[in-house]
Design a protein around this motif. Sequence first.
Motif, PDB file in Angstrom:
ATOM      1  N   ARG A 173      38.291  65.719  80.331  1.00 15.74           N
ATOM      2  CA  ARG A 173      36.918  66.215  80.182  1.00 15.74           C
ATOM      3  C   ARG A 173      36.701  66.790  78.789  1.00 15.74           C
ATOM      4  O   ARG A 173      35.678  66.530  78.151  1.00 15.74           O
ATOM      5  CB  ARG A 173      36.641  67.275  81.237  1.00 15.74           C
ATOM      6  N   ALA A 174      37.672  67.573  78.309  1.00 13.30           N
ATOM      7  CA  ALA A 174      37.556  68.148  76.962  1.00 13.30           C
ATOM      8  C   ALA A 174      37.569  67.051  75.903  1.00 13.30           C
ATOM      9  O   ALA A 174      36.811  67.104  74.919  1.00 13.30           O
ATOM     10  CB  ALA A 174      38.697  69.137  76.724  1.00 13.30           C
ATOM     11  N   PHE A 175      38.425  66.043  76.089  1.00 16.20           N
ATOM     12  CA  PHE A 175      38.498  64.909  75.157  1.00 16.20           C
ATOM     13  C   PHE A 175      37.180  64.155  75.130  1.00 16.20           C
ATOM     14  O   PHE A 175      36.660  63.797  74.060  1.00 16.20           O
ATOM     15  CB  PHE A 175      39.645  63.992  75.586  1.00 16.20           C
ATOM     16  N   GLU A 176      36.621  63.917  76.310  1.00 17.50           N
ATOM     17  CA  GLU A 176      35.362  63.179  76.424  1.00 17.50           C
ATOM     18  C   GLU A 176      34.217  63.941  75.784  1.00 17.50           C
ATOM     19  O   GLU A 176      33.424  63.372  75.013  1.00 17.50           O
ATOM     20  CB  GLU A 176      35.083  62.929  77.902  1.00 17.50           C
ATOM     21  N   GLN A 177      34.101  65.232  76.061  1.00 18.91           N
ATOM     22  CA  GLN A 177      33.016  66.040  75.500  1.00 18.91           C
ATOM     23  C   GLN A 177      33.125  66.118  73.983  1.00 18.91           C
ATOM     24  O   GLN A 177      32.103  66.086  73.277  1.00 18.91           O
ATOM     25  CB  GLN A 177      33.053  67.445  76.111  1.00 18.91           C
ATOM     26  N   MET A 178      34.347  66.223  73.482  1.00 16.45           N
ATOM     27  CA  MET A 178      34.563  66.306  72.046  1.00 16.45           C
ATOM     28  C   MET A 178      34.098  65.030  71.345  1.00 16.45           C
ATOM     29  O   MET A 178      33.346  65.074  70.357  1.00 16.45           O
ATOM     30  CB  MET A 178      36.051  66.556  71.776  1.00 16.45           C
ATOM     31  N   TRP A 179      34.516  63.863  71.839  1.00 15.34           N
ATOM     32  CA  TRP A 179      34.153  62.597  71.213  1.00 15.34           C
ATOM     33  C   TRP A 179      32.660  62.298  71.368  1.00 15.34           C
ATOM     34  O   TRP A 179      32.008  61.837  70.424  1.00 15.34           O
ATOM     35  CB  TRP A 179      34.979  61.458  71.803  1.00 15.34           C
ATOM     36  N   LEU A 180      32.104  62.543  72.542  1.00 14.96           N
ATOM     37  CA  LEU A 180      30.693  62.250  72.761  1.00 14.96           C
ATOM     38  C   LEU A 180      29.807  63.084  71.852  1.00 14.96           C
ATOM     39  O   LEU A 180      28.786  62.587  71.345  1.00 14.96           O
ATOM     40  CB  LEU A 180      30.322  62.493  74.229  1.00 14.96           C
ATOM     41  N   LEU A 181      30.171  64.347  71.638  1.00 14.53           N
ATOM     42  CA  LEU A 181      29.378  65.180  70.744  1.00 14.53           C
ATOM     43  C   LEU A 181      29.498  64.690  69.303  1.00 14.53           C
ATOM     44  O   LEU A 181      28.509  64.651  68.559  1.00 14.53           O
ATOM     45  CB  LEU A 181      29.852  66.641  70.843  1.00 14.53           C
ATOM     46  N   PHE A 182      30.680  64.287  68.899  1.00 17.03           N
ATOM     47  CA  PHE A 182      30.873  63.766  67.537  1.00 17.03           C
ATOM     48  C   PHE A 182      30.074  62.487  67.321  1.00 17.03           C
ATOM     49  O   PHE A 182      29.453  62.295  66.262  1.00 17.03           O
ATOM     50  CB  PHE A 182      32.360  63.517  67.302  1.00 17.03           C
ATOM     51  N   LEU A 183      30.076  61.591  68.309  1.00 22.08           N
ATOM     52  CA  LEU A 183      29.381  60.312  68.190  1.00 22.08           C
ATOM     53  C   LEU A 183      27.877  60.429  68.394  1.00 22.08           C
ATOM     54  O   LEU A 183      27.140  59.470  68.174  1.00 22.08           O
ATOM     55  CB  LEU A 183      29.954  59.310  69.200  1.00 22.08           C
ATOM     56  N   LYS A 184      27.442  61.591  68.813  1.00 18.62           N
ATOM     57  CA  LYS A 184      26.009  61.813  69.037  1.00 18.62           C
ATOM     58  C   LYS A 184      25.243  61.852  67.724  1.00 18.62           C
ATOM     59  O   LYS A 184      24.068  61.473  67.662  1.00 18.62           O
ATOM     60  CB  LYS A 184      25.821  63.125  69.808  1.00 18.62           C
ATOM     61  N   PHE A 185      25.911  62.301  66.658  1.00 19.67           N
ATOM     62  CA  PHE A 185      25.237  62.465  65.368  1.00 19.67           C
ATOM     63  C   PHE A 185      25.410  61.210  64.506  1.00 19.67           C
ATOM     64  O   PHE A 185      26.318  60.409  64.720  1.00 19.67           O
ATOM     65  CB  PHE A 185      25.803  63.684  64.646  1.00 19.67           C
ATOM     66  N   LYS A 186      24.545  61.081  63.520  1.00 23.77           N
ATOM     67  CA  LYS A 186      24.605  59.942  62.618  1.00 23.77           C
ATOM     68  C   LYS A 186      25.872  60.008  61.776  1.00 23.77           C
ATOM     69  O   LYS A 186      26.250  61.064  61.275  1.00 23.77           O
ATOM     70  CB  LYS A 186      23.372  59.923  61.711  1.00 23.77           C
ATOM     71  N   LEU A 187      26.544  58.856  61.612  1.00 22.70           N
ATOM     72  CA  LEU A 187      27.814  58.789  60.890  1.00 22.70           C
ATOM     73  C   LEU A 187      27.674  57.921  59.643  1.00 22.70           C
ATOM     74  O   LEU A 187      26.786  57.061  59.571  1.00 22.70           O
ATOM     75  CB  LEU A 187      28.905  58.200  61.793  1.00 22.70           C
ATOM     76  N   PRO A 188      28.563  58.083  58.664  1.00 23.63           N
ATOM     77  CA  PRO A 188      28.605  57.135  57.536  1.00 23.63           C
ATOM     78  C   PRO A 188      28.932  55.737  58.055  1.00 23.63           C
ATOM     79  O   PRO A 188      29.681  55.587  59.021  1.00 23.63           O
ATOM     80  CB  PRO A 188      29.738  57.694  56.656  1.00 23.63           C
ATOM     81  N   SER A 189      28.387  54.711  57.424  1.00 25.44           N
ATOM     82  CA  SER A 189      28.572  53.337  57.911  1.00 25.44           C
ATOM     83  C   SER A 189      30.039  52.944  57.966  1.00 25.44           C
ATOM     84  O   SER A 189      30.467  52.238  58.885  1.00 25.44           O
ATOM     85  CB  SER A 189      27.799  52.361  57.025  1.00 25.44           C
ATOM     86  N   SER A 190      30.836  53.394  57.003  1.00 30.18           N
ATOM     87  CA  SER A 190      32.259  53.055  57.012  1.00 30.18           C
ATOM     88  C   SER A 190      32.979  53.660  58.208  1.00 30.18           C
ATOM     89  O   SER A 190      33.948  53.085  58.715  1.00 30.18           O
ATOM     90  CB  SER A 190      32.921  53.535  55.718  1.00 30.18           C
TER      91      SER A 190
END
Length: 439
Positions: A173-190
């Motif tokens: 659950r902690a792993f999932e919440q961590m990644w989902l929050l990170f991927l929620k925001f706009k990222l550099p294309s690379s």
Amino acid sequence: MQNSFSKFISLISEKDKEIIFATDACKRLFCQLFDRGDLYVGDLPQEDKSFISGIKVTNCHKYCLNKILILCTLFTTLVEHLLSTKEDMSLLISRFQEFLEMDDVRYYVMSSVRDNIYRVMGRNKKAVIPVYQNNVYTLLSTINVPSHGSKITHFLVKQPEEWKVAKLKEHKRAFEQMWLLFLKFKLPSSMYKKILVVLHESIMPQMSDPTLLIDFLSAAYDIGGAISLLALNGLFILIHKHNLDYPDFYKKLYSLLDPSIFHVKYRARFFHLVNIFLSSTHLPAYLVAAFVKRFARLSLTAPPTALLILLSFICNLIRRHPSCRVFIHRPSAAEEPCDDPYVMEEEDPAQCHALESSLWEIKTLQKHYHPDVAKAAMKINEPLTEQEDNISEMLELSTFELMERELKAERKTIPLEFDTATELLKSPREMLGVHFSLE
């Protein structure tokens, strides 16, 4: 002892280079205290069991409780320094990785990273922060959750079994919440490319519900190019392994097929993934026919190296779906010239009328200037074998390799009758040499 720990905290807050040493010192300190039993004084009263089991919250034991709270603060402080917004911390993160093997350290680091992302990205109004996001990705990529709960036994501090940090589902659950929050925001294309390449192997298997990645994958598809293809790979895995309902998958894949795919550096990966996406024999005939016809039309402007892939790929699709043989055996196509009913500009495979057309493009390629391409196009003149062509050997074939292979090929010796010329215009059997000379 308390003064020593405060000194460790001050080291961390002032000197980044000593983070690892301070963390190791804290580890030794608390392991020794717990091994001696100094921090465990029996079960809590019933009213206090919801907080920390095994540590009695009384005035005389507040010191022990403070140590646990300081330990949690340590991870927050570490994360704040590792996730710098101004400096690349990849070297320090790699040195800190060995501590992430401890299950409780990993759990609290994941929680601290999640809170840090929310705070930093929220403060910057969701703008791209390349240095910070690269540090976050570097740290996240070093975190791996155990595959079985029985493996969660390696702790920095010993705790009872009912402690939530000892449960696999809490780690996921902690792993999932961590990644989902990170991927929620706009990222550099690379960074999109880096994440999508490892998504199906390193991230999805460690999540409780991988289908929650649908928003990220849909947003990544809209970027275009290689990122769109890699996003479709993630969607394909969710569809086949996690029963995701995504009816527009093949429509999106169909829209990616344009002449540019033959000239990009990820061409080999593109055809490898498309081959996987179209490997099922249960796909409807109109859908497979649309892909076959679109590949055939694109082949008219493709380079020889891409044509060798395309021709084998088209033959393989026809082998898998016998209903598409109508492309080859359509009598009306050879009797008289007519307009091709296939609509190349149509984005919906169901509306492009591919099944009403024929593979006249492949017939055209039988007159191609390159002998290997012409030979490959000749296959449709004969009944196709059941054995599929192996396209993996041609995916990485370059123009230079194709020319080298042609130059090194053995040629049949053809007898000729001729005189070797020794001088210009001096051959005795040539009329030009008899009547003209160079003076």
